[in-house]
Design an enzyme around this catalytic site. Structure first.
Site, short mmCIF file in Angstrom:
data_model
loop_
_atom_site.label_atom_id
_atom_site.label_comp_id
_atom_site.label_asym_id
_atom_site.label_seq_id
_atom_site.Cartn_x
_atom_site.Cartn_y
_atom_site.Cartn_z
N ASP A 275 0.99 -1.26 0.01
CA ASP A 275 -0.03 -0.05 0.02
C ASP A 275 0.88 1.29 0.01
OD1 ASP A 275 -2.25 1.89 0.22
OD2 ASP A 275 -3.26 0.41 1.59
N TRP A 276 0.27 2.43 -0.24
CA TRP A 276 1.08 3.70 -0.25
C TRP A 276 2.12 3.71 0.83
CZ3 TRP A 276 0.27 7.34 -4.04
CH2 TRP A 276 1.09 8.51 -4.07
#
Length: 717
Positions: A275-276
């Site tokens: 994820d980011w």
């Protein structure tokens, strides 16, 4: 191989589509330098990322060897131009894979995923993802970060809006439908799906985003992993790691979930993206000391591609050269990424056909499907004295509330490239269908988070001259989604003030609840005549609401998540386990029962269930059980009913839920019509349970078969 090949490719046979896929992967991998491999495992951002929670990015890396971009562009020509730069300027011509958050539509926006689950129509979910894939691919997107299949049982967590509710089985069914819709069968229109967030992110402590999760192996296998297994079996080509720390080992570097479960047990051959910035965040979680440590732990655990950190591209070459990282971990990750690129046909078709926006976006058929999904997603929870559908004899109707014309909120969070200007709001939808003899008196009444005496008085005046009040309350699009945890799930103070003032008029009120999470209604429900949960319905919000209010359509939505009375009941979900003392331990100040259970919802017609018919009362592990039940529409109009089949294992070596959903069917019946709904129960699949090692266990004993209020007992030998 670990140090990489020389700067001149030895062969271009990997470009030959006639060769077996794995031969192409190995040929290309053998010619890559270490730096090229590290870049293939890196993702940047092309264009402006509109997710306000992503605090860095916005500028594309200029190295043509980078493997992926989050493509925050809408122009396929610009995307093709960048792909041309990648293919022609890099030594090996490895095409970029462009990803984007297409969660419930790209330009044509469908209801939020939690609403979609309330349709109990997997085929509609699949078709909506087909549309999203077509619009996305035509705009240059190869890969969507969807579906989100975290189990959501704490409505304080803002991201319940992105998932399919509280039940593992149902979430798995919708996950498979979404995967098949996105990935399709035809390369020109397919995009890669991404199951996220792997795994257990929805259990964040206190509903606080990005937080710690304490999940036993038993809970992991029986509740949180099953939807992912269903998605993998449906063919999902990518997964996204989660932000949460699972019992001390963060999901982004968790070898048990990423390797032992995903690769070894399930045989997954696609790739996993972080994820980011979650690789960097391993330091925040106290699991890694520095950038090199983050990269080593994530890559060795099985995280193939990092999102935006830049750590992989910087640290992998030096870690391999120093001997601190075995190059086989790098090669395995690159294989996984290349395999998906070949499968998507990116080497043969790196560019997308450029068409005018009018020929690829918001097409009439797409909007019609969005309208139907919105209609089937909305849930009628209360309808005192059959106030709905609205009587054709009404002359004056008040439309009041901050969400009646709030196009931005009606489209919902995570709206892809959807725009509020393309949304038909509730006032517009009603004015199109109400006869000219009806006066629709609109007043905002207040804002969601602010209000004035003038606005309040305008609402009172509109209501005073009307026979019924349509009251549009709920959440804005920014009140749920990522980083939108809330300590309370009640309506905001300005909305409660408006509601209290309108109640004083003693006129029938229809509450139209626009939301992305369950809302506490314990002080509101007794004082309204009808409640229609519209959720955030998307592009066709107004027409769908108007269809239901006027009776053009019959409500058929059923809750995919339980509505607590107050935050104090959380967690509350339908498949809890029996308590040690059923007669004690209840709340002293409120009912222990939630306001509305999972599966609740009513219609403008009524349905009568006959007795359960079983093909056998005694069966063995190899004997399928047929369950039949007759459903009759006893009302005066056609309607759709979702039939839920539950089981309860009465005694087991691992205590079981009070009931567990194993199947559902949505059927349509004309007035007076009867149908027999049949289910086949496979004992090995449906009567077994997962133990803490993930092994299915089938034990003899008594099981209850449950449909609505009907219950029968069978005995498994």
């Amino acid at each position: 191989m670990g140090g990489g090949a020389q700067e001149t490719p030895v062969a271009d046979d990997y470009k030959n589509p006639a060769l077996p896929l794995e031969e192409r992967v190995e040929s290309l991998l053998s010619q890559m330098t270490l730096e090229e491999k590290a870049l293939q495992l890196s993702q940047g951002v092309l264009g402006q990322d509109y997710n306000v929670n992503n605090l860095v990015g916005g500028k594309a890396q200029d190295d043509p060897r980078i493997g992926s971009m989050i493509c925050a562009l809408e122009d396929p020509e610009k995307r093709n131009a960048y792909q041309k730069f990648i293919v022609e300027k890099s030594r090996l011509g490895i095409p970029m894979i462009f990803g984007y958050d297409v969660i419930h539509g790209y330009k044509t926006i469908f209801p939020v995923p939690l609403a979609q689950a309330c349709s109990w129509n997997p085929e509609l979910v699949r078709e909506s993802c087909v549309v999203a894939a077509k619009e996305s691919k035509a705009s240059g997107i190869d890969w969507t970060f969807s579906p989100m299949i975290d189990i959501g049982r704490d409505p304080r967590w803002g991201r319940v809006v992105e998932g399919y509710g509280e039940d593992p089985y149902a979430t798995g069914v919708f996950a498979a439908a979404a995967v098949k819709g996105y990935q399709g069968e035809t390369i020109p229109y397919r995009i890669a799906a991404c199951l996220k967030h792997f795994v257990g992110y929805g259990v964040s402590e206190g509903g606080r985003d990005y937080s710690y999760t304490d999940i036993s192996r038993q809970a992991l296998w029986e509740t949180y992993l099953p939807p992912y297994e269903a998605g993998v079996q449906a063919g999902a080509r990518t997964l996204m790691g989660a932000f949460n720390d699972i019992c001390g080992v963060p999901a982004s570097a968790n070898p048990y979930t990423l390797k032992e479960v995903l690769r070894n047990k399930w045989g997954f051959t696609g790739f996993v993206v972080s994820d980011w910035s979650s690789v960097r965040q391993l330091m925040n979680q106290g699991y890694a000391a520095n950038a090199d440590d983050c990269v080593k732990k994530a890559l060795e655990a099985g995280l193939d591609m990092e999102m935006v950190d830049g750590f992989y591209r910087r640290s992998i070459p030096s870690l391999v050269k120093s001997g601190d990282l075995d190059p086989k971990f790098v090669d395995d990750a690159v294989r996984n990424v290349l395999r998906v690129k070949f499968e998507l046909g990116l080497f043969e078709h790196p560019y997308v056909e450029v068409k005018p926006a009018a020929e690829r976006l918001l097409l009439p058929g797409y909007k019609a499907l969005a309208r139907q999904m919105a209609v089937e997603s909305m849930v009628l929870l209360k309808n005192k004295d059959n106030l709905l559908p609205l009587s054709p004899d009404l002359k004056n109707i008040a439309l009041v509330g901050p969400l009646a014309k709030d196009k931005d909120s009606l489209i919902g969070s995570w709206r892809g490239r959807g725009e509020a200007r393309n949304v038909t709001d509730i006032e517009e939808g009603l004015r199109k269908v109400l006869p000219s003899s009806v006066n629709l008196h609109y007043a905002k009444g207040c804002g969601v988070n602010e209000g004035s005496d003038e606005e309040l008085q305008e609402a009172v005046q509109a209501a005073e001259q009307s026979e019924v009040i349509l009251l549009c309350l709920g959440e804005t699009s920014t009140m749920n989604g990522e980083n939108a945890s809330r300590s309370t799930i009640s309506l905001t103070s300005p909305q409660q003030k408006l509601f209290a003032r309108l109640v004083e008029l003693k006129k029938p009120i229809v509450l139209l609840l626009a939301t992305g999470r369950p809302i506490s209604l314990h002080t509101i429900e007794p004082r309204v005549s009808s409640i229609l949960v519209t959720w955030h319905p998307g592009t066709e919000a107004g027409p769908a609401v108007a269809d239901l209010l006027t009776g053009r359509e019959n409500p058929s939505g059923r809750l995919a998540i339980t509505f607590p009375r107050t935050e104090g009941q959380i967690p509350v979900y339908y498949n809890m386990r029996n308590r040690a003392r059923p007669y004690q331990g209840k709340y002293q100040d409120i009912s222990t029962e939630p306001m509305y259970w999972f599966g609740d919802g009513i219609s403008y017609t009524t349905f009568e269930y006959g007795p359960l018919g079983l093909s056998a009362r005694e069966l063995t592990s190899s004997t399928p059980l047929t369950v039949n039940i007759d459903i009759k529409n006893t009302g005066s109009r056609a309607g759709k009913e979702t039939v839920f089949l539950y089981i309860h294992d009465k005694v087991a070596s691992v205590s079981q839920p009070m009931k567990r959903l194993i199947a559902f069917q949505k059927v349509e019946l004309q007035a007076g019509e009867s149908k027999t709904v049949s289910f086949t129960v496979d004992p090995a699949r449906d009567l077994s349970f997962a133990n803490s090692d993930g092994r299915r266990v089938l034990e003899p004993g008594e099981f209850e078969i449950i449909v609505k209020d009907k219950k029968e007992t069978i005995n498994l030998k």
